[in-house]
Write a protein that holds these residues in place. Structure first.
Motif, mmCIF file in Angstrom:
data_model
loop_
_atom_site.group_PDB
_atom_site.id
_atom_site.type_symbol
_atom_site.label_atom_id
_atom_site.label_comp_id
_atom_site.label_asym_id
_atom_site.label_seq_id
_atom_site.Cartn_x
_atom_site.Cartn_y
_atom_site.Cartn_z
ATOM 1 N N TRP A 109 0.712 -1.242 0.025
ATOM 2 C CA TRP A 109 0.191 -0.122 0.115
ATOM 3 C C TRP A 109 0.957 1.056 -0.028
ATOM 4 C CZ3 TRP A 109 -4.909 0.395 -0.875
ATOM 5 C CH2 TRP A 109 -5.745 -0.696 -0.834
ATOM 6 N N GLN A 110 0.286 2.357 -0.816
ATOM 7 C CA GLN A 110 1.173 3.587 -0.609
ATOM 8 C C GLN A 110 0.006 4.846 -0.036
ATOM 9 O OE1 GLN A 110 2.035 3.606 -4.916
ATOM 10 N NE2 GLN A 110 3.450 1.984 -4.769
ATOM 11 N N ASP A 111 0.655 5.906 0.106
ATOM 12 C CA ASP A 111 -0.119 7.062 0.503
ATOM 13 C C ASP A 111 -1.149 6.864 1.809
ATOM 14 O OD1 ASP A 111 0.982 8.714 -1.350
ATOM 15 O OD2 ASP A 111 -0.469 8.214 -2.854
ATOM 16 N N PHE A 112 -0.633 5.803 2.628
ATOM 17 C CA PHE A 112 -1.576 5.333 3.802
ATOM 18 C C PHE A 112 -1.398 6.584 4.861
ATOM 19 C CE2 PHE A 112 2.358 3.015 3.325
ATOM 20 C CZ PHE A 112 3.077 3.231 4.508
ATOM 21 N N SER A 113 -2.061 6.391 5.963
ATOM 22 C CA SER A 113 -2.184 7.434 6.993
ATOM 23 C C SER A 113 -0.900 7.092 8.053
ATOM 24 C CB SER A 113 -3.207 7.201 7.834
ATOM 25 O OG SER A 113 -3.161 7.890 9.035
ATOM 26 N N GLU A 114 -0.311 7.967 8.773
ATOM 27 C CA GLU A 114 0.537 7.537 9.767
ATOM 28 C C GLU A 114 -0.224 6.951 11.038
ATOM 29 O OE1 GLU A 114 2.705 11.078 10.525
ATOM 30 O OE2 GLU A 114 3.672 11.355 8.761
ATOM 31 N N THR A 115 -1.428 7.072 11.223
ATOM 32 C CA THR A 115 -2.056 6.585 12.214
ATOM 33 C C THR A 115 -2.197 5.008 12.415
ATOM 34 O OG1 THR A 115 -3.850 8.364 12.114
ATOM 35 C CG2 THR A 115 -4.446 6.203 13.323
ATOM 36 N N ILE A 116 -1.359 4.445 13.663
ATOM 37 C CA ILE A 116 -1.162 2.990 13.808
ATOM 38 C C ILE A 116 -2.434 2.610 14.350
ATOM 39 C CG2 ILE A 116 0.042 1.364 14.784
ATOM 40 C CD1 ILE A 116 1.591 2.971 12.599
ATOM 41 N N ILE A 117 -3.008 1.600 13.515
ATOM 42 C CA ILE A 117 -4.262 0.862 14.126
ATOM 43 C C ILE A 117 -3.776 -0.664 14.404
ATOM 44 C CG2 ILE A 117 -6.732 -0.205 13.683
ATOM 45 C CD1 ILE A 117 -6.391 2.821 14.010
ATOM 46 N N GLY A 118 -3.722 -1.142 15.794
ATOM 47 C CA GLY A 118 -3.015 -2.290 15.992
ATOM 48 C C GLY A 118 -1.531 -2.253 16.029
ATOM 49 N N ASN A 119 -1.201 -2.936 14.875
ATOM 50 C CA ASN A 119 0.444 -2.935 14.469
ATOM 51 C C ASN A 119 0.469 -2.389 13.126
ATOM 52 O OD1 ASN A 119 1.094 -4.337 17.007
ATOM 53 N ND2 ASN A 119 0.250 -6.025 16.210
ATOM 54 N N HIS A 120 -0.512 -1.636 12.437
ATOM 55 C CA HIS A 120 -0.356 -1.272 11.018
ATOM 56 C C HIS A 120 -0.918 0.076 11.073
ATOM 57 C CE1 HIS A 120 -0.529 -5.908 10.823
ATOM 58 N NE2 HIS A 120 0.002 -5.720 10.008
ATOM 59 N N ASN A 121 -0.474 0.727 9.862
ATOM 60 C CA ASN A 121 -0.909 2.048 9.500
ATOM 61 C C ASN A 121 -2.259 1.814 8.841
ATOM 62 O OD1 ASN A 121 2.199 2.062 9.278
ATOM 63 N ND2 ASN A 121 1.626 4.280 9.341
ATOM 64 N N ALA A 122 -2.804 2.953 9.226
ATOM 65 C CA ALA A 122 -4.510 2.639 8.523
ATOM 66 C C ALA A 122 -4.481 3.303 7.073
ATOM 67 C CB ALA A 122 -5.327 3.817 9.537
ATOM 68 N N LEU A 123 -5.441 2.757 6.524
ATOM 69 C CA LEU A 123 -5.720 3.018 5.092
ATOM 70 C C LEU A 123 -6.365 4.433 4.926
ATOM 71 C CD1 LEU A 123 -6.256 -0.190 3.510
ATOM 72 C CD2 LEU A 123 -4.186 1.066 3.426
ATOM 73 N N LEU A 124 -6.311 5.271 3.840
ATOM 74 C CA LEU A 124 -7.134 6.242 3.658
ATOM 75 C C LEU A 124 -7.861 6.167 2.065
ATOM 76 C CD1 LEU A 124 -4.627 9.046 4.566
ATOM 77 C CD2 LEU A 124 -6.642 8.222 5.908
ATOM 78 N N VAL A 125 -8.822 7.055 1.882
ATOM 79 C CA VAL A 125 -9.240 6.661 0.548
ATOM 80 C C VAL A 125 -8.697 6.840 -0.677
ATOM 81 C CG1 VAL A 125 -11.335 7.369 -1.124
ATOM 82 C CG2 VAL A 125 -11.688 7.009 1.556
ATOM 83 N N LYS A 126 -7.471 7.702 -0.292
ATOM 84 C CA LYS A 126 -6.431 8.345 -1.263
ATOM 85 C C LYS A 126 -5.253 7.021 -1.333
ATOM 86 C CE LYS A 126 -3.418 10.936 1.840
ATOM 87 N NZ LYS A 126 -2.990 12.481 1.838
ATOM 88 N N SER A 127 -5.337 6.006 -0.443
ATOM 89 C CA SER A 127 -4.280 4.969 -0.623
ATOM 90 C C SER A 127 -4.547 4.338 -1.836
ATOM 91 C CB SER A 127 -4.199 4.096 0.706
ATOM 92 O OG SER A 127 -4.225 4.888 1.899
ATOM 93 N N THR A 128 -3.274 3.929 -2.494
ATOM 94 C CA THR A 128 -3.276 2.955 -3.797
ATOM 95 C C THR A 128 -2.493 1.581 -3.338
ATOM 96 O OG1 THR A 128 -1.656 4.113 -4.868
ATOM 97 C CG2 THR A 128 -3.904 4.787 -5.255
ATOM 98 N N ILE A 129 -2.792 0.783 -4.479
ATOM 99 C CA ILE A 129 -1.693 -0.498 -3.986
ATOM 100 C C ILE A 129 -1.476 -0.697 -5.535
ATOM 101 C CG2 ILE A 129 -3.933 -2.109 -3.695
ATOM 102 C CD1 ILE A 129 -1.872 -3.589 -1.952
ATOM 103 N N PRO A 130 -0.251 -1.335 -5.941
ATOM 104 C CA PRO A 130 -0.103 -1.955 -7.362
ATOM 105 C C PRO A 130 -0.405 -3.277 -7.461
ATOM 106 C CG PRO A 130 1.924 -1.638 -6.049
ATOM 107 C CD PRO A 130 0.748 -1.109 -5.043
ATOM 108 N N CYS A 131 -1.086 -3.460 -8.642
ATOM 109 C CA CYS A 131 -1.162 -4.981 -8.913
ATOM 110 C C CYS A 131 0.072 -5.224 -9.677
ATOM 111 C CB CYS A 131 -2.335 -5.044 -9.857
ATOM 112 S SG CYS A 131 -2.825 -6.588 -10.628
ATOM 113 N N LEU A 132 0.715 -6.292 -9.338
ATOM 114 C CA LEU A 132 1.882 -6.761 -10.061
ATOM 115 C C LEU A 132 1.381 -7.488 -11.359
ATOM 116 C CD1 LEU A 132 3.992 -8.124 -6.983
ATOM 117 C CD2 LEU A 132 3.960 -5.841 -7.912
ATOM 118 N N ILE A 133 0.186 -7.857 -11.626
ATOM 119 C CA ILE A 133 -0.021 -8.326 -12.711
ATOM 120 C C ILE A 133 -0.171 -7.389 -14.075
ATOM 121 C CG2 ILE A 133 -1.882 -9.802 -14.064
ATOM 122 C CD1 ILE A 133 -0.159 -11.503 -12.042
ATOM 123 N N SER A 134 -0.956 -6.306 -13.812
ATOM 124 C CA SER A 134 -0.955 -5.256 -14.723
ATOM 125 C C SER A 134 -0.268 -4.135 -14.798
ATOM 126 C CB SER A 134 -2.411 -4.733 -14.478
ATOM 127 O OG SER A 134 -2.525 -4.086 -13.262
#
Length: 233
Positions: A109-134
């Motif tokens: 994931w990219q462009d995620f929040s600095e807020t930590i939820i449990g042990n991971h950064n929270a996602l925002l609507v503006k977050s994106t993730i690359p598909c390694l197929i396309s």
């Protein structure tokens, strides 16, 4: 005479139509949607899937947002966390289009929040993730949060604060470090353009600090030089 139908063309057209409809919906969404946190039931979009919009299924953290699991960067398994039901129409497959679920492979994931939820950064609507197929970025098109409207008594003239967001020195809404000066915008009811509003805002330690704001349109109070304070002693 038998008429041949180009199924790939039909799927591609349907995919474009679905994405255009989703874009129209976005135009009517809350203007803060891009910086909202994401929860289970949010929606992600891939332009190469014949059914391009899929629900997000949160499996990493159990912290709740609006009574639904909070999405984080740990939710990056396309086969588990994204409910795509269509075929992958990427040109690399030629005429043998596999199901998205059988081939999807994601990066981080990219462009995620600095807020930590449990042990991971929270996602925002503006977050994106690359598909390694396309090689394309998958985009979140809905947070999964549900907006609710209160029944407003027209005789009640008390000022009601409904939402707030800040813009930094670059005029951008985004996560920023603590102890940073920003412009704070507060959505409110029963305010009037040009009105001066006195607000008392508590920090993370419960300490109160007075601010003076000005109503800049029919439902927005602006506070200049607002400090996002640390809650550390």
């Amino acid at each position: 005479m038998e008429r041949k139908v180009n199924k790939s063309s039909i799927m591609a057209t349907a995919s474009v139509d679905d994405m255009q409809q989703e874009e129209k919906k976005r135009k009517w969404q809350d203007p803060n949607e891009d910086v909202k946190y994401v929860c289970d039931g949010g929606k992600v979009q891939c332009k190469y899937c014949s059914s391009p919009v899929a629900p997000i299924r949160v499996t990493t953290e159990s912290v709740m947002l609006q009574d639904k699991p909070w999405a984080t960067v740990g939710d990056n398994n396309g086969q588990v966390n994204f409910g795509f039901t269509g075929l992958c129409t990427h040109p690399k497959w030629g005429n043998n289009k596999p199901s998205c679920k059988s081939v999807i492979k994601l990066g981080q994931w990219q462009d995620f929040s600095e807020t930590i939820i449990g042990n991971h950064n929270a996602l925002l609507v503006k977050s994106t993730i690359p598909c390694l197929i396309s090689g394309e970025k998958l985009k979140i098109v809905h947070s999964g949060q549900t907006a609710t409207l209160d029944v407003v008594n027209p005789l009640d003239k008390r000022k009601v604060l409904e939402d707030a967001y800040w813009i930094d020195g670059d005029e951008v809404r985004r996560d920023i470090p603590l102890n940073t000066i920003v412009g704070l915008y507060i959505k409110a009811r029963n305010v009037y353009v040009g009105e001066e509003v006195h607000l008392i805002i508590k920090d993370g330690r419960g300490q109160e600090k007075p601010y003076n704001g000005k109503v800049i349109n029919e439902n927005t109070i602006f506070i200049d030089n607002f400090m996002i304070s640390s809650d550390k002693k």
